[in-house]
Design a protein around this motif. Structure first.
Motif, PDB file in Angstrom:
ATOM      1  N   TYR A 108     -39.394   3.569  -0.632  1.00  0.00           N
ATOM      2  CA  TYR A 108     -39.741   3.119  -1.982  1.00  0.00           C
ATOM      3  C   TYR A 108     -39.965   4.309  -2.894  1.00  0.00           C
ATOM      4  O   TYR A 108     -40.434   5.356  -2.464  1.00  0.00           O
ATOM      5  CB  TYR A 108     -41.028   2.280  -1.965  1.00  0.00           C
ATOM      6  CG  TYR A 108     -40.892   1.005  -1.188  1.00  0.00           C
ATOM      7  CD1 TYR A 108     -40.300  -0.108  -1.757  1.00  0.00           C
ATOM      8  CD2 TYR A 108     -41.348   0.919   0.121  1.00  0.00           C
ATOM      9  CE1 TYR A 108     -40.155  -1.286  -1.041  1.00  0.00           C
ATOM     10  CE2 TYR A 108     -41.213  -0.256   0.851  1.00  0.00           C
ATOM     11  CZ  TYR A 108     -40.610  -1.348   0.260  1.00  0.00           C
ATOM     12  OH  TYR A 108     -40.471  -2.503   0.973  1.00  0.00           O
ATOM     13  N   ILE A 109     -39.656   4.115  -4.165  1.00  0.00           N
ATOM     14  CA  ILE A 109     -39.991   5.089  -5.200  1.00  0.00           C
ATOM     15  C   ILE A 109     -40.953   4.406  -6.156  1.00  0.00           C
ATOM     16  O   ILE A 109     -40.668   3.326  -6.663  1.00  0.00           O
ATOM     17  CB  ILE A 109     -38.739   5.557  -5.982  1.00  0.00           C
ATOM     18  CG1 ILE A 109     -37.780   6.316  -5.075  1.00  0.00           C
ATOM     19  CG2 ILE A 109     -39.147   6.423  -7.175  1.00  0.00           C
ATOM     20  CD1 ILE A 109     -36.480   6.732  -5.761  1.00  0.00           C
ATOM     21  N   LEU A 110     -42.088   5.039  -6.375  1.00  0.00           N
ATOM     22  CA  LEU A 110     -43.049   4.562  -7.364  1.00  0.00           C
ATOM     23  C   LEU A 110     -43.247   5.676  -8.368  1.00  0.00           C
ATOM     24  O   LEU A 110     -43.425   6.836  -7.981  1.00  0.00           O
ATOM     25  CB  LEU A 110     -44.389   4.201  -6.725  1.00  0.00           C
ATOM     26  CG  LEU A 110     -44.420   2.857  -5.997  1.00  0.00           C
ATOM     27  CD1 LEU A 110     -43.733   2.923  -4.666  1.00  0.00           C
ATOM     28  CD2 LEU A 110     -45.845   2.381  -5.852  1.00  0.00           C
ATOM     29  N   THR A 167     -50.467  -1.847  -4.400  1.00  0.00           N
ATOM     30  CA  THR A 167     -49.125  -2.416  -4.254  1.00  0.00           C
ATOM     31  C   THR A 167     -48.288  -1.572  -3.306  1.00  0.00           C
ATOM     32  O   THR A 167     -47.586  -2.098  -2.439  1.00  0.00           O
ATOM     33  CB  THR A 167     -48.431  -2.537  -5.630  1.00  0.00           C
ATOM     34  OG1 THR A 167     -49.216  -3.402  -6.456  1.00  0.00           O
ATOM     35  CG2 THR A 167     -47.025  -3.097  -5.499  1.00  0.00           C
ATOM     36  N   LEU A 168     -48.368  -0.248  -3.438  1.00  0.00           N
ATOM     37  CA  LEU A 168     -47.655   0.634  -2.513  1.00  0.00           C
ATOM     38  C   LEU A 168     -48.150   0.415  -1.089  1.00  0.00           C
ATOM     39  O   LEU A 168     -47.355   0.252  -0.159  1.00  0.00           O
ATOM     40  CB  LEU A 168     -47.836   2.101  -2.907  1.00  0.00           C
ATOM     41  CG  LEU A 168     -47.334   3.124  -1.878  1.00  0.00           C
ATOM     42  CD1 LEU A 168     -45.845   2.965  -1.618  1.00  0.00           C
ATOM     43  CD2 LEU A 168     -47.682   4.528  -2.308  1.00  0.00           C
ATOM     44  N   LYS A 174     -49.884  -2.049   4.912  1.00  0.00           N
ATOM     45  CA  LYS A 174     -51.194  -1.500   5.232  1.00  0.00           C
ATOM     46  C   LYS A 174     -52.352  -2.246   4.576  1.00  0.00           C
ATOM     47  O   LYS A 174     -53.505  -1.863   4.746  1.00  0.00           O
ATOM     48  CB  LYS A 174     -51.264  -0.029   4.831  1.00  0.00           C
ATOM     49  CG  LYS A 174     -50.248   0.853   5.534  1.00  0.00           C
ATOM     50  CD  LYS A 174     -50.562   0.932   7.011  1.00  0.00           C
ATOM     51  CE  LYS A 174     -49.603   1.846   7.743  1.00  0.00           C
ATOM     52  NZ  LYS A 174     -49.954   1.972   9.162  1.00  0.00           N
ATOM     53  N   VAL A 175     -52.077  -3.305   3.830  1.00  0.00           N
ATOM     54  CA  VAL A 175     -53.128  -4.055   3.146  1.00  0.00           C
ATOM     55  C   VAL A 175     -53.376  -5.357   3.890  1.00  0.00           C
ATOM     56  O   VAL A 175     -52.436  -6.073   4.224  1.00  0.00           O
ATOM     57  CB  VAL A 175     -52.727  -4.338   1.670  1.00  0.00           C
ATOM     58  CG1 VAL A 175     -53.751  -5.223   0.988  1.00  0.00           C
ATOM     59  CG2 VAL A 175     -52.549  -3.038   0.914  1.00  0.00           C
ATOM     60  N   LYS A 176     -54.658  -5.633   4.139  1.00  0.00           N
ATOM     61  CA  LYS A 176     -55.016  -6.896   4.806  1.00  0.00           C
ATOM     62  C   LYS A 176     -54.623  -8.063   3.900  1.00  0.00           C
ATOM     63  O   LYS A 176     -54.942  -8.069   2.707  1.00  0.00           O
ATOM     64  CB  LYS A 176     -56.521  -6.916   5.088  1.00  0.00           C
ATOM     65  CG  LYS A 176     -56.962  -8.120   5.848  1.00  0.00           C
ATOM     66  CD  LYS A 176     -58.452  -8.089   6.113  1.00  0.00           C
ATOM     67  CE  LYS A 176     -58.865  -9.375   6.789  1.00  0.00           C
ATOM     68  NZ  LYS A 176     -60.317  -9.462   6.947  1.00  0.00           N
TER      69      LYS A 176
END
Length: 180
Positions: A108-110, A167-168, A174-176
């Motif tokens: 991804y690019i952010l 969001t990343l 990695k987010v619950k």
């Protein structure tokens, strides 16, 4: 004394921070990122973006996140040098292109700024900055330009900095998850 647990430990990830500015490298280090710098990378328009792009591509091979920092647009805003600010943004754009063109498909690019620094004000302001999230599985909206006006109409809307980073982390798994 406050004890900060680096985000790399909290999320069990590995990261690098590529920058020519010591404050950014220090914050990256506090977050658990490996600092990557070179005397050819500065906090101004003379920074070597080709080197930054090459290092980003090298670092992404062994890292989950690679943060690449460009300070020049902020500096030129503080200095009220609008034409130099345009040049610095064009350099940034070229660096992103160099990275994008050689990036593995699963990455991804952010893109975001940490704040707005209009030349006519010469200081940081609270105006929203354009953001971009690009990569596998990302819904593409009708927007095809990266600037303040066009991004205001993009599918991401207006989100806060921590929401951008979360969001990343979510895209990385990695987010619950919340809810049922």
């Amino acid at each position: 004394m406050v004890q900060l647990k680096p985000i790399t430990q909290l999320l069990n990830i590995k990261g690098s921070c590529i920058a020519g500015e010591s404050t950014v490298l220090g914050v990256g280090k506090l977050a658990g990122f490996s600092p990557i710098t070179d005397n050819k990378m500065t906090g101004n328009i003379d920074t070597n973006i080709d080197l930054k792009a090459r290092l980003a591509l090298e670092e992404i091979v062994d890292n989950d996140i690679v943060y690449v920092h460009v300070k020049a647009p902020d500096v030129k805003g503080h200095d009220n040098e609008p034409f130099e600010k345009v040049k610095s943004i064009e350099l940034f754009d070229r660096m992103v292109g160099l990275i994008h063109d050689q990036l593995p498909e699963n990455v991804y690019i952010l893109i975001a700024a940490d704040h707005s620094t209009p030349c006519e004000v010469g200081e940081h302001t609270g105006e929203p900055v354009p953001i971009l999230i690009y990569g596998p599985g990302i819904r593409i909206d009708r927007n095809n330009k990266y600037n303040e006006l066009d991004c205001a109409y993009g599918g991401l809307g207006r989100i806060k900095g921590f929401e951008f980073v979360t969001t990343l982390h979510d895209l990385m798994g990695k987010v619950k998850k919340q809810g049922n």
